[in-house]
Design an enzyme around this catalytic site. Structure first.
Site, short mmCIF file in Angstrom:
data_model
loop_
_atom_site.label_atom_id
_atom_site.label_comp_id
_atom_site.label_asym_id
_atom_site.label_seq_id
_atom_site.Cartn_x
_atom_site.Cartn_y
_atom_site.Cartn_z
N GLY A 159 35.53 -4.80 11.02
CA GLY A 159 35.87 -5.13 9.63
C GLY A 159 36.67 -6.42 9.62
O GLY A 159 36.63 -7.22 10.57
N ARG A 160 37.45 -6.59 8.55
CA ARG A 160 38.19 -7.85 8.40
C ARG A 160 39.12 -8.12 9.56
O ARG A 160 39.21 -9.24 10.07
CB ARG A 160 38.97 -7.82 7.08
CG ARG A 160 38.08 -7.97 5.87
CD ARG A 160 38.85 -7.65 4.61
NE ARG A 160 38.82 -6.21 4.39
CZ ARG A 160 38.53 -5.62 3.25
NH1 ARG A 160 38.28 -6.34 2.20
NH2 ARG A 160 38.52 -4.32 3.13
N ILE A 161 39.87 -7.09 9.98
CA ILE A 161 40.86 -7.31 11.05
C ILE A 161 40.15 -7.54 12.39
O ILE A 161 40.53 -8.44 13.15
CB ILE A 161 41.85 -6.12 11.13
CG1 ILE A 161 42.63 -6.00 9.81
CG2 ILE A 161 42.81 -6.29 12.30
CD1 ILE A 161 43.45 -4.73 9.65
N ARG A 182 29.76 0.35 13.19
CA ARG A 182 28.77 1.23 12.57
C ARG A 182 27.57 0.41 12.11
O ARG A 182 26.44 0.76 12.32
CB ARG A 182 29.42 1.89 11.35
CG ARG A 182 29.14 3.34 11.22
CD ARG A 182 29.92 3.93 10.11
NE ARG A 182 30.54 2.89 9.29
CZ ARG A 182 31.30 3.12 8.25
NH1 ARG A 182 31.53 4.35 7.89
NH2 ARG A 182 31.85 2.15 7.54
N ILE A 241 45.28 -0.91 17.61
CA ILE A 241 46.07 -1.28 16.43
C ILE A 241 45.50 -0.60 15.19
O ILE A 241 45.81 -0.99 14.07
CB ILE A 241 46.13 -2.82 16.20
CG1 ILE A 241 44.72 -3.43 16.16
CG2 ILE A 241 47.01 -3.48 17.23
CD1 ILE A 241 44.68 -4.86 15.65
N ALA A 242 44.65 0.42 15.40
CA ALA A 242 43.96 1.03 14.26
C ALA A 242 44.72 2.24 13.74
O ALA A 242 45.49 2.15 12.77
CB ALA A 242 42.54 1.38 14.66
N ARG A 243 44.53 3.38 14.37
CA ARG A 243 45.20 4.62 13.98
C ARG A 243 45.34 5.51 15.20
O ARG A 243 44.48 5.50 16.09
CB ARG A 243 44.36 5.39 12.94
CG ARG A 243 44.58 4.96 11.50
CD ARG A 243 45.95 5.33 10.96
NE ARG A 243 46.14 4.92 9.59
CZ ARG A 243 46.56 3.73 9.20
NH1 ARG A 243 46.87 2.80 10.07
NH2 ARG A 243 46.72 3.45 7.91
N GLU A 272 52.24 10.38 15.38
CA GLU A 272 53.41 9.51 15.29
C GLU A 272 54.30 9.94 14.11
O GLU A 272 53.79 10.48 13.14
CB GLU A 272 52.97 8.04 15.13
CG GLU A 272 52.18 7.76 13.87
CD GLU A 272 51.69 6.31 13.81
OE1 GLU A 272 51.07 5.84 14.78
OE2 GLU A 272 51.93 5.67 12.76
N HIS A 290 54.06 1.11 15.30
CA HIS A 290 53.20 0.89 14.13
C HIS A 290 53.69 -0.32 13.31
O HIS A 290 54.03 -0.18 12.13
CB HIS A 290 53.14 2.16 13.27
CG HIS A 290 51.91 2.22 12.40
ND1 HIS A 290 51.25 3.37 12.11
CD2 HIS A 290 51.23 1.24 11.75
CE1 HIS A 290 50.22 3.13 11.31
NE2 HIS A 290 50.19 1.83 11.08
N ILE A 291 53.71 -1.46 13.96
CA ILE A 291 54.26 -2.67 13.30
C ILE A 291 53.24 -3.80 13.19
O ILE A 291 53.61 -4.94 12.91
CB ILE A 291 55.52 -3.20 14.05
CG1 ILE A 291 55.21 -3.49 15.52
CG2 ILE A 291 56.68 -2.22 13.91
CD1 ILE A 291 56.30 -4.29 16.23
C1 DGY Z 1 47.79 -0.11 7.36
O1 DGY Z 1 47.90 -0.94 6.47
O2 DGY Z 1 46.88 0.74 7.37
C2 DGY Z 1 48.81 -0.15 8.44
O3 DGY Z 1 48.42 0.63 9.53
C3 DGY Z 1 50.15 0.29 7.91
O4 DGY Z 1 50.07 1.66 7.63
#
Ligand code: DGY
Length: 333
Positions: A159-161, A182, A241-243, A272, A290-291
């Protein structure tokens, strides 16, 4: 003449004073002024009589809460991810859901790259060593890490990120960029990102640095577990860096212990703010709380966008970044 009462909304987490001030121009605002997360019961109780709410990933909005909060009309997540929302349930109840895409893309991609660099080049591990007073002499192979430039960057979720991470790798670090998603990107976007589509198996086998940027869902739960880690190069690094929940943290801790992969950089964790205890004991992992989107400019923009969505919807029946836009149509009908 009596002034009509303003609609009541809830701000479930501490936000910037200027955001609260803007909301107060339009609404009667109850806000959480601490960083503590309200229990589900307390959230339900505080939502009574509220037509809107600003939430973060910590507040779960599902069918039970919705049934208990019948006047709720809009929930605005201060996050791009919205796995804390049960979107079908929100839509069924005619509640608009919004998130904060775009405003955090580049900042989050920067952080993805920061973790790639910190992980591959053993920045945290060597810093801990220095702070512990263990640095007595320089050695040729001391904290020798992995190359980043001109290696293969793999991206799961484009996606964008993911595209932002790809551009940094391809254009900034001369990396070969491969991705799995996907759906495949169109040729022009692939060219702009310098990225080539591969199967998930090829991604796992070929990446020197694998960055996870896929949204969390039942389908992506433990997308990287023991079987996937076993397919990666023993020299590879993994960045999430997702979830939390996309990686099986227990399996990852084991793979890091056994040096099945070289190292990992994690900004998100299953359950978390708790972190799997084994991850805390392995040296070859960089852990951050989560920063990835945390610059003041971006976090302000996220809070403002969430506020804009609530203001636009409750004052004009429109939204800037709706997740379930079908609710807008139904509200207008
Ligand atoms: C998001 O924007 O989804 C970041 O993980 C902050 O929760």
């Amino acid at each position: 003449m009596n002034t009509p009462a303003k609609p009541a909304i809830l701000v479930a987490r501490r936000v910037f004073p200027e955001t609260l001030a803007r909301l107060r121009e339009h609404f009667d605002v109850e806000s959480n002024d601490t960083d503590g997360v309200w229990s589900q019961d307390e959230l339900v109780q505080r939502l009574q009589g509220k037509v809107g709410a600003l939430t973060t990933g910590s507040e779960r909005i599902g069918p039970e809460l919705l049934a208990a909060c019948p006047v709720l009309k809009v929930v605005a997540n201060i996050a791009v991810g919205y796995n804390n929302f049960d979107v079908p349930a929100l839509t069924a109840q005619g509640v608009l859901a919004t998130n904060t895409p775009d405003v955090l893309t580049e900042t989050t991609a920067d952080f993805g790259f920061a973790l790639v660099l910190a992980t591959a080049r053993r920045v945290a591990e060597s810093e801990h060593y220095l702070r512990a007073g263990l640095w007595k002499q320089w050695a040729l192979d001391m904290f020798a890490g992995a190359e980043v430039h001109a290696t293969t960057l793999g991206i799961l979720g484009m996606g964008r990120i993911g595209q932002g991470v790809a551009r940094r790798g391809a254009h900034g670090f001369g990396m070969k960029v491969i991705y799995h998603n996907r759906s495949r990107l169109d040729a022009a976007t692939e060219a702009a990102c310098g990225a080539t589509y591969v199967s998930k198996a090829e991604l796992l086998a070929q990446a020197d640095h694998l960055v996870l940027v896929v949204p969390y869902s039942a389908a992506s739960h433990h997308a990287i577990g023991a079987a996937e880690l076993a397919q990666m190069k023993p020299t590879a690094t993994l960045v999430n860096i997702a979830r939390g929940g996309i990686v099986d943290d227990a399996a990852l801790a084991q793979a890091l212990k056994n040096r099945q992969i070289a190292a990992a950089g994690l900004d998100v964790f299953e359950g978390e703010p708790s972190v799997h205890p084994e991850l805390l004991t392995v040296p070859n992992v960089v852990l951050t709380p989560h920063i990835a989107s945390a610059t003041l400019k971006t976090r302000r923009a996220m809070a403002e966008l969430a506020a804009d969505n609530v203001i636009a919807f409750l004052t004009q029946g429109r939204a800037l970044t709706p997740i379930n836009p079908e609710v807008l149509g139904a509200a207008a009908a």
